[in-house]
Design a protein around this motif. Structure first.
Motif, PDB file in Angstrom:
ATOM      1  N   ASP A   9       0.825  -1.201   0.000  1.00 48.34           N
ATOM      2  CA  ASP A   9       0.000   0.000   0.000  1.00 48.34           C
ATOM      3  C   ASP A   9       0.865   1.260   0.000  1.00 48.34           C
ATOM      4  OD1 ASP A   9      -2.264  -1.492  -0.060  1.00 48.34           O
ATOM      5  OD2 ASP A   9      -2.857  -1.129   2.010  1.00 48.34           O
ATOM      6  N   THR A  10       1.951   1.199   0.763  1.00 49.88           N
ATOM      7  CA  THR A  10       2.883   2.336   0.778  1.00 49.88           C
ATOM      8  C   THR A  10       3.485   2.538  -0.603  1.00 49.88           C
ATOM      9  OG1 THR A  10       3.426   1.988   3.107  1.00 49.88           O
ATOM     10  CG2 THR A  10       4.998   3.243   1.801  1.00 49.88           C
ATOM     11  N   ALA A  11       3.881   1.435  -1.248  1.00 48.59           N
ATOM     12  CA  ALA A  11       4.466   1.528  -2.581  1.00 48.59           C
ATOM     13  C   ALA A  11       3.471   2.117  -3.581  1.00 48.59           C
ATOM     14  CB  ALA A  11       4.933   0.147  -3.037  1.00 48.59           C
ATOM     15  N   LEU A  12       2.225   1.710  -3.507  1.00 55.32           N
ATOM     16  CA  LEU A  12       1.212   2.241  -4.421  1.00 55.32           C
ATOM     17  C   LEU A  12       0.949   3.724  -4.173  1.00 55.32           C
ATOM     18  CD1 LEU A  12      -1.269  -0.772  -4.407  1.00 55.32           C
ATOM     19  CD2 LEU A  12       0.179  -0.024  -6.309  1.00 55.32           C
ATOM     20  N   ALA A  16       1.644   6.622  -6.994  1.00 59.36           N
ATOM     21  CA  ALA A  16       0.598   7.570  -7.376  1.00 59.36           C
ATOM     22  C   ALA A  16       1.103   9.011  -7.345  1.00 59.36           C
ATOM     23  CB  ALA A  16      -0.606   7.413  -6.444  1.00 59.36           C
ATOM     24  N   HIS A  17       2.163   9.249  -6.591  1.00 63.33           N
ATOM     25  CA  HIS A  17       2.743  10.590  -6.509  1.00 63.33           C
ATOM     26  C   HIS A  17       4.001  10.729  -7.372  1.00 63.33           C
ATOM     27  CE1 HIS A  17       0.112  10.754  -2.958  1.00 63.33           C
ATOM     28  NE2 HIS A  17       0.176  12.066  -3.094  1.00 63.33           N
ATOM     29  N   GLY A  18       4.213   9.767  -8.277  1.00 63.76           N
ATOM     30  CA  GLY A  18       5.346   9.861  -9.194  1.00 63.76           C
ATOM     31  C   GLY A  18       6.676   9.463  -8.599  1.00 63.76           C
ATOM     32  N   ILE A  19       6.662   8.726  -7.490  1.00 62.69           N
ATOM     33  CA  ILE A  19       7.894   8.280  -6.831  1.00 62.69           C
ATOM     34  C   ILE A  19       8.041   6.780  -7.073  1.00 62.69           C
ATOM     35  CG2 ILE A  19       9.120   8.095  -4.642  1.00 62.69           C
ATOM     36  CD1 ILE A  19       7.397  10.432  -3.647  1.00 62.69           C
ATOM     37  N   PRO A  20       9.048   6.329  -7.838  1.00 64.18           N
ATOM     38  CA  PRO A  20       9.156   4.905  -8.181  1.00 64.18           C
ATOM     39  C   PRO A  20       9.649   4.060  -6.994  1.00 64.18           C
ATOM     40  CG  PRO A  20      10.381   6.302  -9.733  1.00 64.18           C
ATOM     41  CD  PRO A  20      10.060   7.134  -8.530  1.00 64.18           C
ATOM     42  N   PRO A  21       8.797   3.164  -6.445  1.00 65.09           N
ATOM     43  CA  PRO A  21       9.199   2.348  -5.301  1.00 65.09           C
ATOM     44  C   PRO A  21       9.707   0.975  -5.709  1.00 65.09           C
ATOM     45  CG  PRO A  21       6.850   2.167  -5.590  1.00 65.09           C
ATOM     46  CD  PRO A  21       7.354   3.042  -6.717  1.00 65.09           C
ATOM     47  N   LEU A  22      10.314   0.285  -4.752  1.00 72.12           N
ATOM     48  CA  LEU A  22      10.720  -1.107  -4.913  1.00 72.12           C
ATOM     49  C   LEU A  22      10.782  -1.749  -3.530  1.00 72.12           C
ATOM     50  CD1 LEU A  22      14.536  -1.605  -5.351  1.00 72.12           C
ATOM     51  CD2 LEU A  22      13.588   0.667  -5.006  1.00 72.12           C
ATOM     52  N   ALA A  65      14.702  -1.569 -10.889  1.00 65.96           N
ATOM     53  CA  ALA A  65      13.385  -2.194 -10.924  1.00 65.96           C
ATOM     54  C   ALA A  65      12.290  -1.249 -10.434  1.00 65.96           C
ATOM     55  CB  ALA A  65      13.386  -3.456 -10.062  1.00 65.96           C
ATOM     56  N   ALA A  66      12.669  -0.179  -9.759  1.00 60.97           N
ATOM     57  CA  ALA A  66      11.676   0.749  -9.224  1.00 60.97           C
ATOM     58  C   ALA A  66      10.760   1.248 -10.333  1.00 60.97           C
ATOM     59  CB  ALA A  66      12.366   1.931  -8.545  1.00 60.97           C
ATOM     60  N   THR A  67       9.479   1.297 -10.063  1.00 58.24           N
ATOM     61  CA  THR A  67       8.512   1.651 -11.087  1.00 58.24           C
ATOM     62  C   THR A  67       7.291   2.330 -10.473  1.00 58.24           C
ATOM     63  OG1 THR A  67       7.072   0.774 -12.845  1.00 58.24           O
ATOM     64  CG2 THR A  67       7.444  -0.637 -10.923  1.00 58.24           C
ATOM     65  N   THR A  68       6.650   3.159 -11.272  1.00 60.48           N
ATOM     66  CA  THR A  68       5.394   3.775 -10.836  1.00 60.48           C
ATOM     67  C   THR A  68       4.182   3.072 -11.461  1.00 60.48           C
ATOM     68  OG1 THR A  68       5.542   5.387 -12.639  1.00 60.48           O
ATOM     69  CG2 THR A  68       6.442   6.042 -10.489  1.00 60.48           C
ATOM     70  N   ASP A  69       4.423   1.973 -12.162  1.00 59.15           N
ATOM     71  CA  ASP A  69       3.337   1.239 -12.802  1.00 59.15           C
ATOM     72  C   ASP A  69       2.612   0.378 -11.768  1.00 59.15           C
ATOM     73  OD1 ASP A  69       1.621  -0.176 -14.375  1.00 59.15           O
ATOM     74  OD2 ASP A  69       3.166  -1.306 -15.456  1.00 59.15           O
ATOM     75  N   PRO A  70       1.367   0.706 -11.417  1.00 58.51           N
ATOM     76  CA  PRO A  70       0.666  -0.073 -10.392  1.00 58.51           C
ATOM     77  C   PRO A  70       0.419  -1.522 -10.813  1.00 58.51           C
ATOM     78  CG  PRO A  70      -0.833   1.464 -11.467  1.00 58.51           C
ATOM     79  CD  PRO A  70       0.541   1.808 -11.945  1.00 58.51           C
ATOM     80  N   HIS A  71       0.301  -1.760 -12.105  1.00 60.40           N
ATOM     81  CA  HIS A  71       0.082  -3.135 -12.567  1.00 60.40           C
ATOM     82  C   HIS A  71       1.310  -4.005 -12.306  1.00 60.40           C
ATOM     83  CE1 HIS A  71      -3.695  -1.972 -14.382  1.00 60.40           C
ATOM     84  NE2 HIS A  71      -3.088  -0.984 -15.030  1.00 60.40           N
ATOM     85  N   THR A  72       2.492  -3.419 -12.477  1.00 57.39           N
ATOM     86  CA  THR A  72       3.720  -4.152 -12.164  1.00 57.39           C
ATOM     87  C   THR A  72       3.837  -4.387 -10.673  1.00 57.39           C
ATOM     88  OG1 THR A  72       4.864  -3.260 -14.114  1.00 57.39           O
ATOM     89  CG2 THR A  72       6.239  -4.129 -12.332  1.00 57.39           C
ATOM     90  N   PRO A  92      15.507   7.858  -6.041  1.00 56.75           N
ATOM     91  CA  PRO A  92      15.457   9.321  -5.971  1.00 56.75           C
ATOM     92  C   PRO A  92      15.551   9.987  -7.346  1.00 56.75           C
ATOM     93  CG  PRO A  92      16.900   8.443  -4.265  1.00 56.75           C
ATOM     94  CD  PRO A  92      16.572   7.301  -5.169  1.00 56.75           C
ATOM     95  N   GLY A  93      16.484   9.505  -8.182  1.00 58.06           N
ATOM     96  CA  GLY A  93      16.626  10.112  -9.501  1.00 58.06           C
ATOM     97  C   GLY A  93      15.356  10.023 -10.313  1.00 58.06           C
ATOM     98  N   GLY A  94      14.663   8.885 -10.213  1.00 62.62           N
ATOM     99  CA  GLY A  94      13.401   8.729 -10.927  1.00 62.62           C
ATOM    100  C   GLY A  94      12.314   9.642 -10.410  1.00 62.62           C
ATOM    101  N   ALA A  95      12.438  10.065  -9.160  1.00 60.31           N
ATOM    102  CA  ALA A  95      11.467  10.990  -8.571  1.00 60.31           C
ATOM    103  C   ALA A  95      11.881  12.444  -8.743  1.00 60.31           C
ATOM    104  CB  ALA A  95      11.301  10.680  -7.085  1.00 60.31           C
TER     105      ALA A  95
END
Length: 290
Positions: A9-12, A16-22, A65-72, A92-95
């Protein structure tokens, strides 16, 4: 009473705020590559050093691997990783940000004395100072300080406090310092020629204007200790280059740069570091003059 949201849930929320999580496993480490991607046999993901055609559906390749794609993020191949995860990280760079990771109280004290204030997140042993803007990452740029942006990940530890500000020259200069070693002689060579109108045929400023701006910058460099003078030299060089951006050129900024280098070396900055910081300051200014 509600329970804390799961890591997914945290990752999603981050995505949603454009921050790629992993996801991170025990030890604050990313999950290892799958057999098909081991040793980058797949070619790597598009944002690795060597772009490649990797289509692996798992969270391979660490920070990449960090991504903002919720489907992934919610896909079955990632489900095992989320069940085993102990923390969430982000790229961080992706954000579009840079994290200055301060790993102990001494490093935090240094940041308060040296860097402009920004969004701050408390960590287990220190703080993350987060700036808007991206740059090259580097570890151990000074005792207890890492810089995380491109090709790095940082743990998500909450929204933090304060207002995020722009990435300052002082942080960029930290990475410059990491690439240098002290000069053997410790003495900067003599200036070839002083700056005057004869060597700055394209400058639209008066000699008094140029010298006044330079002397103010040199005074700031001389007022710093060795640890801060290099960053100030970078900032002074960048400021001067910006002032000359509209000049037809050439403005002989390299001669002004030599004076900044000499001032930094005089307060203990190793000459290679001082010279690189000044060169980068002149080159990174928007619309730099020749």
């Amino acid at each position: 009473m509600t329970t804390a949201p799961p890591l997914l849930d945290t990752a999603l929320m981050l995505a949603a705020h454009g921050i790629p999580p992993l996801p991170l496993r025990a030890g604050k480490l990313p999950f290892g590559n799958c057999p098909d991607c081991n040793a980058n046999a797949c070619g790597g993901r598009p944002n690795m050093k060597t772009p490649g055609p990797c289509t692996c559906p798992r969270p391979c390749h660490g920070w990449a691997a960090a991504t903002t794609d919720p489907h992934t993020l919610t896909s079955p191949p990632w489900a095992t990783a989320w069940r085993q995860a102990t923390a969430v990280a982000y790229h961080p760079g992706g954000a579009g940000v840079t994290v200055v990771d301060l790993d102990n109280p001494a490093a935090v004290d240094w940041a308060h004395a040296t860097l402009p204030t920004t969004l701050t997140v408390t960590t287990t042993r220190g703080e993350h100072w987060i700036y808007r803007g991206v740059m090259r990452s580097a570890n151990n740029v000074r005792p207890g300080v890492d810089v995380k942006s491109h090709m790095q990940y940082a743990r998500w530890l909450g929204h933090g406090t304060g207002r995020m500000t722009m990435l300052p020259p002082a942080v960029r200069a930290l990475v410059v310092k990491e690439d240098t070693t002290p000069a053997r002689e410790g003495v900067v060579s003599s200036l070839r020629t002083p700056w005057d109108r004869s060597v700055a045929t394209g400058c639209r400023h008066t000699e008094r204007y140029v010298r006044t701006g330079l002397e103010r910058g040199l005074a700031l460099v001389r007022a710093r200790t060795e640890s801060g003078a290099g960053s100030q030299a970078f900032g002074t060089a960048r400021f001067l280059a910006v002032q000359h951006a509209a000049c037809p050129g050439p403005c002989a900024l390299d001669i002004l740069g030599e004076e900044i280098v000499a001032a930094a070396v005089a307060v203990g900055v190793p000459e290679p570091y001082a010279r690189r910081a000044v060169t980068n300051g002149l080159e990174t200014a928007v619309g730099r003059a020749a």
